[in-house]
Design a protein around this motif. Structure first.
Motif, PDB file in Angstrom:
ATOM      1  N   ALA A   1      68.202  62.286  31.886  1.00 55.43           N
ATOM      2  CA  ALA A   1      67.629  60.921  31.521  1.00 55.43           C
ATOM      3  C   ALA A   1      66.297  61.052  32.396  1.00 55.43           C
ATOM      4  CB  ALA A   1      68.432  59.918  32.651  1.00 55.43           C
ATOM      5  N   TYR A   2      65.428  60.492  31.225  1.00 57.78           N
ATOM      6  CA  TYR A   2      63.947  60.276  31.487  1.00 57.78           C
ATOM      7  C   TYR A   2      63.452  58.962  31.736  1.00 57.78           C
ATOM      8  CZ  TYR A   2      58.906  60.936  31.346  1.00 57.78           C
ATOM      9  OH  TYR A   2      57.440  60.793  31.502  1.00 57.78           O
ATOM     10  N   THR A   3      63.106  58.492  32.713  1.00 56.50           N
ATOM     11  CA  THR A   3      62.730  57.044  32.982  1.00 56.50           C
ATOM     12  C   THR A   3      61.383  56.796  33.426  1.00 56.50           C
ATOM     13  OG1 THR A   3      64.968  56.980  34.031  1.00 56.50           O
ATOM     14  CG2 THR A   3      63.451  55.093  34.553  1.00 56.50           C
ATOM     15  N   GLU A   4      60.679  56.007  32.893  1.00 56.90           N
ATOM     16  CA  GLU A   4      59.071  55.597  33.396  1.00 56.90           C
ATOM     17  C   GLU A   4      59.232  54.257  33.774  1.00 56.90           C
ATOM     18  OE1 GLU A   4      56.125  56.169  30.636  1.00 56.90           O
ATOM     19  OE2 GLU A   4      56.318  58.526  30.454  1.00 56.90           O
ATOM     20  N   TYR A   5      58.432  53.696  34.833  1.00 55.03           N
ATOM     21  CA  TYR A   5      58.176  52.414  35.209  1.00 55.03           C
ATOM     22  C   TYR A   5      56.869  52.179  34.839  1.00 55.03           C
ATOM     23  CZ  TYR A   5      57.133  48.447  38.111  1.00 55.03           C
ATOM     24  OH  TYR A   5      56.896  47.103  38.470  1.00 55.03           O
TER      25      TYR A   5
ATOM     26  N   THR B   1      72.983  80.980  32.293  1.00 51.67           N
ATOM     27  CA  THR B   1      73.647  79.962  31.820  1.00 51.67           C
ATOM     28  C   THR B   1      73.351  78.941  32.602  1.00 51.67           C
ATOM     29  OG1 THR B   1      75.080  81.464  30.540  1.00 51.67           O
ATOM     30  CG2 THR B   1      75.793  79.039  30.709  1.00 51.67           C
ATOM     31  N   LEU B   2      72.695  77.921  31.985  1.00 53.40           N
ATOM     32  CA  LEU B   2      72.573  76.407  32.991  1.00 53.40           C
ATOM     33  C   LEU B   2      73.635  75.674  32.691  1.00 53.40           C
ATOM     34  CD1 LEU B   2      68.737  76.218  32.731  1.00 53.40           C
ATOM     35  CD2 LEU B   2      70.164  77.530  34.648  1.00 53.40           C
ATOM     36  N   GLY B   3      74.571  74.823  33.400  1.00 56.43           N
ATOM     37  CA  GLY B   3      75.373  73.809  33.110  1.00 56.43           C
ATOM     38  C   GLY B   3      76.674  74.136  33.341  1.00 56.43           C
ATOM     39  N   PRO B   4      77.465  73.097  33.115  1.00 58.68           N
ATOM     40  CA  PRO B   4      77.427  71.918  33.103  1.00 58.68           C
ATOM     41  C   PRO B   4      76.412  71.295  34.271  1.00 58.68           C
ATOM     42  CG  PRO B   4      79.518  72.106  33.022  1.00 58.68           C
ATOM     43  CD  PRO B   4      78.980  73.497  33.567  1.00 58.68           C
ATOM     44  N   ALA B   5      75.541  70.277  33.944  1.00 59.17           N
ATOM     45  CA  ALA B   5      74.586  69.706  34.977  1.00 59.17           C
ATOM     46  C   ALA B   5      74.096  68.130  34.477  1.00 59.17           C
ATOM     47  CB  ALA B   5      73.394  70.615  35.121  1.00 59.17           C
ATOM     48  N   LYS B   6      73.658  67.394  35.555  1.00 59.59           N
ATOM     49  CA  LYS B   6      73.038  66.200  35.343  1.00 59.59           C
ATOM     50  C   LYS B   6      71.523  66.552  35.824  1.00 59.59           C
ATOM     51  CE  LYS B   6      77.398  63.508  35.423  1.00 59.59           C
ATOM     52  NZ  LYS B   6      77.294  63.468  33.824  1.00 59.59           N
ATOM     53  N   ALA B   7      70.567  65.844  35.375  1.00 61.47           N
ATOM     54  CA  ALA B   7      69.251  65.953  35.664  1.00 61.47           C
ATOM     55  C   ALA B   7      68.488  64.634  35.343  1.00 61.47           C
ATOM     56  CB  ALA B   7      68.491  66.975  34.801  1.00 61.47           C
ATOM     57  N   GLY B   8      67.733  64.091  36.216  1.00 63.98           N
ATOM     58  CA  GLY B   8      67.024  62.785  36.372  1.00 63.98           C
ATOM     59  C   GLY B   8      65.550  63.004  36.412  1.00 63.98           C
TER      60      GLY B   8
ATOM     61  N   MET C   1      69.679  69.085  43.866  1.00 60.96           N
ATOM     62  CA  MET C   1      68.099  68.674  44.725  1.00 60.96           C
ATOM     63  C   MET C   1      67.959  67.051  44.783  1.00 60.96           C
ATOM     64  SD  MET C   1      64.628  69.925  43.317  1.00 60.96           S
ATOM     65  CE  MET C   1      63.158  69.331  43.703  1.00 60.96           C
ATOM     66  N   ILE C   2      68.434  66.541  45.857  1.00 62.12           N
ATOM     67  CA  ILE C   2      68.420  65.243  46.156  1.00 62.12           C
ATOM     68  C   ILE C   2      67.227  64.693  46.690  1.00 62.12           C
ATOM     69  CG2 ILE C   2      70.143  63.751  47.181  1.00 62.12           C
ATOM     70  CD1 ILE C   2      72.130  65.739  47.430  1.00 62.12           C
ATOM     71  N   PRO C   3      66.664  63.567  45.953  1.00 59.60           N
ATOM     72  CA  PRO C   3      65.445  62.616  46.465  1.00 59.60           C
ATOM     73  C   PRO C   3      66.110  62.159  47.666  1.00 59.60           C
ATOM     74  CG  PRO C   3      65.659  62.283  44.139  1.00 59.60           C
ATOM     75  CD  PRO C   3      66.915  62.973  44.725  1.00 59.60           C
ATOM     76  N   ARG C   4      65.330  61.867  48.919  1.00 58.20           N
ATOM     77  CA  ARG C   4      65.618  61.444  49.947  1.00 58.20           C
ATOM     78  C   ARG C   4      65.317  59.793  50.118  1.00 58.20           C
ATOM     79  NH1 ARG C   4      64.251  64.780  55.058  1.00 58.20           N
ATOM     80  NH2 ARG C   4      65.482  63.303  55.825  1.00 58.20           N
ATOM     81  N   TYR C   5      64.734  59.313  48.981  1.00 60.24           N
ATOM     82  CA  TYR C   5      64.325  57.885  48.756  1.00 60.24           C
ATOM     83  C   TYR C   5      64.578  57.289  47.315  1.00 60.24           C
ATOM     84  CZ  TYR C   5      61.875  59.214  52.901  1.00 60.24           C
ATOM     85  OH  TYR C   5      61.484  59.503  54.141  1.00 60.24           O
TER      86      TYR C   5
ATOM     87  N   ARG D   1      59.725  62.668  40.031  1.00 61.05           N
ATOM     88  CA  ARG D   1      60.814  62.593  40.822  1.00 61.05           C
ATOM     89  C   ARG D   1      61.673  63.259  40.354  1.00 61.05           C
ATOM     90  NH1 ARG D   1      65.038  59.281  41.637  1.00 61.05           N
ATOM     91  NH2 ARG D   1      66.008  58.895  43.524  1.00 61.05           N
ATOM     92  N   TYR D   2      62.716  64.198  40.817  1.00 61.61           N
ATOM     93  CA  TYR D   2      63.506  65.129  40.301  1.00 61.61           C
ATOM     94  C   TYR D   2      64.844  64.716  41.296  1.00 61.61           C
ATOM     95  CZ  TYR D   2      59.781  67.654  37.809  1.00 61.61           C
ATOM     96  OH  TYR D   2      58.870  67.712  37.106  1.00 61.61           O
ATOM     97  N   ASP D   3      66.066  64.617  40.386  1.00 63.26           N
ATOM     98  CA  ASP D   3      67.349  64.397  40.762  1.00 63.26           C
ATOM     99  C   ASP D   3      68.113  65.352  40.081  1.00 63.26           C
ATOM    100  OD1 ASP D   3      69.855  63.710  41.937  1.00 63.26           O
ATOM    101  OD2 ASP D   3      69.167  61.602  41.827  1.00 63.26           O
ATOM    102  N   LEU D   4      68.631  66.461  40.516  1.00 65.56           N
ATOM    103  CA  LEU D   4      69.090  67.729  39.715  1.00 65.56           C
ATOM    104  C   LEU D   4      70.645  67.820  40.509  1.00 65.56           C
ATOM    105  CD1 LEU D   4      66.188  69.944  39.586  1.00 65.56           C
ATOM    106  CD2 LEU D   4      66.888  68.347  37.959  1.00 65.56           C
ATOM    107  N   ASP D   5      71.606  67.865  39.693  1.00 66.18           N
ATOM    108  CA  ASP D   5      72.808  68.182  39.984  1.00 66.18           C
ATOM    109  C   ASP D   5      73.750  69.265  39.140  1.00 66.18           C
ATOM    110  OD1 ASP D   5      75.547  68.586  40.932  1.00 66.18           O
ATOM    111  OD2 ASP D   5      75.890  66.315  41.055  1.00 66.18           O
ATOM    112  N   PHE D   6      73.548  70.767  39.373  1.00 64.43           N
ATOM    113  CA  PHE D   6      74.000  71.615  38.649  1.00 64.43           C
ATOM    114  C   PHE D   6      75.584  72.141  39.204  1.00 64.43           C
ATOM    115  CE2 PHE D   6      69.835  71.745  37.254  1.00 64.43           C
ATOM    116  CZ  PHE D   6      69.864  72.207  35.957  1.00 64.43           C
TER     117      PHE D   6
END
Length: 595
Positions: free
Chosen positions: A357-361, A306-313, A257-261, A276-281
């Motif tokens: 990775a959980y990020t806040e501005y 079973t979920l993963g291996p995966a990366k999530a932002g 699930m790739i954000p377009r911006y 905003r989610y950036d998912l790669d399972f």
């Protein structure tokens, strides 16, 4: 000698002539039978479908082609349509199915069809049936079945005209499949390039009682290759989806699930703050899936997912105001589970090597802060929204572990109350030793605190929470703690050190160790009131972070909220705008005076 050769030639001529005559006879008979049987078989097929479905379905096709020599047949422009009048009649007596099908295909191919046995013995054996690029609509209806209704099996419906139907393989290739809500005719799911394979289909007097078969088949498998969809904000991709009814499994590979911006640009396209989610399972697997129950009762039950291996932002821009009258508490995992459209039971949800990775501005510091959890693994037991299952056991238990900031292990247990209207849950855990300066990645941009030195021996926490906030105890064991207090920069400048306040904090407020020499360890009693804009993950880590601040003596130092920060930023922008206008006016006046 010449007579012998002449005799052989005559013999070969006679043999070839006889064979030619036999071939012509067979061809003539085949053409005759084809012409005679074609309308008979066409009528048999149409009547068989209508009678076999108790009038629910009608079969139509433009033409039928038969080849008695090869035992093949094909139907052109075939369509299978449900009769809604019959469906409503069956629905009224509680005998209607929950799904109706519509099928359209340009050509249906049947290979090695035993026409003689089909006509004289009422037994049909087919090597394979192939449907290439069909259009399939599967419509779901809410149907109440009467308990005393005895529905006839497919064999019972076909028994008058057919003793048995045996098909070695049915292949549906590159189908366009739509799953539709029957009441509104609204598409629920749309799939392109669906391949479906049915193995060893047998309909006779015994197969209906064979528990090793699924819908009369030994196995039904499916696969989807290269699924992709996009909207204004996201591109969603899946490499492959495959499954087997006999093995009761589904395997999803390459879900993205790739954000377009980019993150800030993405967030500023909304009027209000939005995650905003950036998912790669790499892989999502389901085992022990009860396909029959899902089809008959529309209840989803799986033994294990079973979920993963995966990366999530996950990214959130705190400069954007929270949506009015919207509480993200409804998106807490167990609260969101209740909103699923179908009853769901997952015995075990396994987490396998997920990096989060959980990020806040922060608009105060004008910086991003990220907290990392690597190699998240563990299990969640009893994931369900099924009312009967919740009545028996209203708790889902998660036991998870991960590496915090890539340096220290955390073990956490979360007990979700599945029936509490306020979304209650309890979480407790332990964080292993680490150098506290590793936390500057989040403390500087999000808390305006820079850790100069400090060693953490352990953090343990025990907190009760719900959608309103959290309350509990945090123990933060550490030594040699020194910090800098920071303030927001002006006109885009970076944050600056509050020199005097930092000195006073380190010498008067901050306790540089816990426990201090000769004293018992201190406990932080945390009470945190959650903002409606705060996510579940935000609530989890804020409770522990506040407990650590209070243990160190920083609890009395106020933390400016993003809302107040934005008010200050707006005031400064307005002030700069007024000064700019004033300077422009003075320059204009000087030019006027010179002339």
């Amino acid at each position: 000698m010449n007579q012998e050769k002449s005799g052989k030639k005559v013999w070969w001529k006679w043999l070839l002539g006889i064979l030619a005559v036999i071939f012509l006879l067979i061809a003539g008979v085949a053409l005759y039978l084809n012409a005679k049987w074609k309308p008979l078989i066409s009528e048999k097929l149409k009547t068989g479908v209508k009678e076999g479905s108790a009038g629910l379905y009608t079969l139509n096709f433009k033409d039928i082609h038969l080849n008695l020599l090869t035992g093949t047949a094909s139907l052109d422009e075939l369509s299978l349509s449900p009769d809604t009048t019959v469906f409503n009649q069956l629905k009224a007596v509680g005998a209607a199915p929950i799904h109706l099908f519509q099928l359209k295909v340009k050509k249906l191919q049947l290979n090695h069809l035993g026409l003689i046995n089909a006509y004289f013995k009422k037994t049909i054996h087919i090597n394979s049936i192939v449907l290439d690029q069909p259009s399939i609509n599967m419509m779901h209806y809410q149907v109440k079945k009467k308990k005393d209704t005895s529905n006839k099996s497919i064999y019972q419906l076909l028994a008058k005209s057919l003793k048995s139907l045996d098909v070695d393989a049915i292949r549906i290739l590159n189908a366009d499949f739509d799953y539709i809500d029957g009441a509104s005719q609204r598409p629920l799911h749309r799939i392109k390039k669906l391949n479906l394979h049915v193995k060893d289909l047998l309909i006779d007097s015994l197969s209906q009682f064979d528990t090793t078969r699924f819908y009369y088949a030994k196995d039904i498998t499916f696969d989807i290759n290269g699924y992709q969809s996009k909207d204004k904000m996201y591109l969603t991709k899946v490499d492959t989806i495959s499954g087997s009814l006999s093995k009761r499994n589904v395997l999803i590979k390459g879900f993205k699930m790739i954000p377009r911006y980019p993150d800030l640009e993405f967030s500023r396209m909304y009027q209000y703050g939005k995650d905003r989610y950036d998912l790669d399972f790499d892989q999502i697997s389901l085992s022990g899936v009860d396909f029959l129950r899902f089809n008959e009762e529309r209840t989803f039950h799986a033994k294990k997912i079973t979920l993963g291996p995966a990366k999530a932002g996950i990214f959130l821009n705190r400069e954007m105001p929270p949506p009015p009258n919207l509480d993200k508490g409804k998106n807490f995992p167990h609260m969101a589970l209740r909103r699923l459209g179908i009853p769901t039971i997952v015995d075990t949800l396994k987490i396998n090597n997920i990096d989060l990775a959980y990020t806040e501005y922060n608009p105060i510091s004008q910086q991003k802060g990220t907290i990392y959890f690597q190699n998240i693994k563990g299990k969640v037991l009893h994931v369900t929204n099924d009312s009967l299952s919740v009545l028996k056991n209203n708790h889902a238990i998660a036991n998870l572990s991960a590496m915090v900031m890539k340096k220290s292990r955390i073990d956490i247990k979360i007990d979700f109350n599945l029936s509490d209207p306020k979304g209650a849950f309890h979480y407790s855990g332990v964080v292993d030793p680490m150098n506290l300066t590793e936390l500057n990645a989040i403390s500087k941009p999000l808390g305006l605190i820079e850790i100069e030195t400090g060693k953490m021996q352990k953090v343990d926490f025990n907190i009760q929470a719900n959608t309103r906030g959290s309350k509990g105890k945090v123990h933060f064991y550490y030594t040699d703690l020194k910090v800098k207090l920071l303030k927001e920069g002006e006109d885009g400048e970076p944050v600056k050190k509050k020199g005097l306040l930092s000195f006073l904090a380190n010498n008067l407020l901050i306790i540089d160790a816990n426990p201090t020499k000769g004293e018992a360890p201190r406990t932080a009693n945390v009470t945190f009131e959650r903002s409606p804009a705060a996510s579940f993950f935000n609530l989890l880590w804020k409770g522990v972070f506040i407990g650590m601040r209070e243990s160190a003596g920083l609890g009395i130092i106020p933390v400016k909220t993003p809302e107040k920060a934005m008010e200050g930023i707006k005031d400064k922008k307005q002030e700069r705008k007024e000064k700019r206008a004033e300077r422009q006016q003075k320059r204009a006046e000087r030019k006027k005076n010179k002339t």
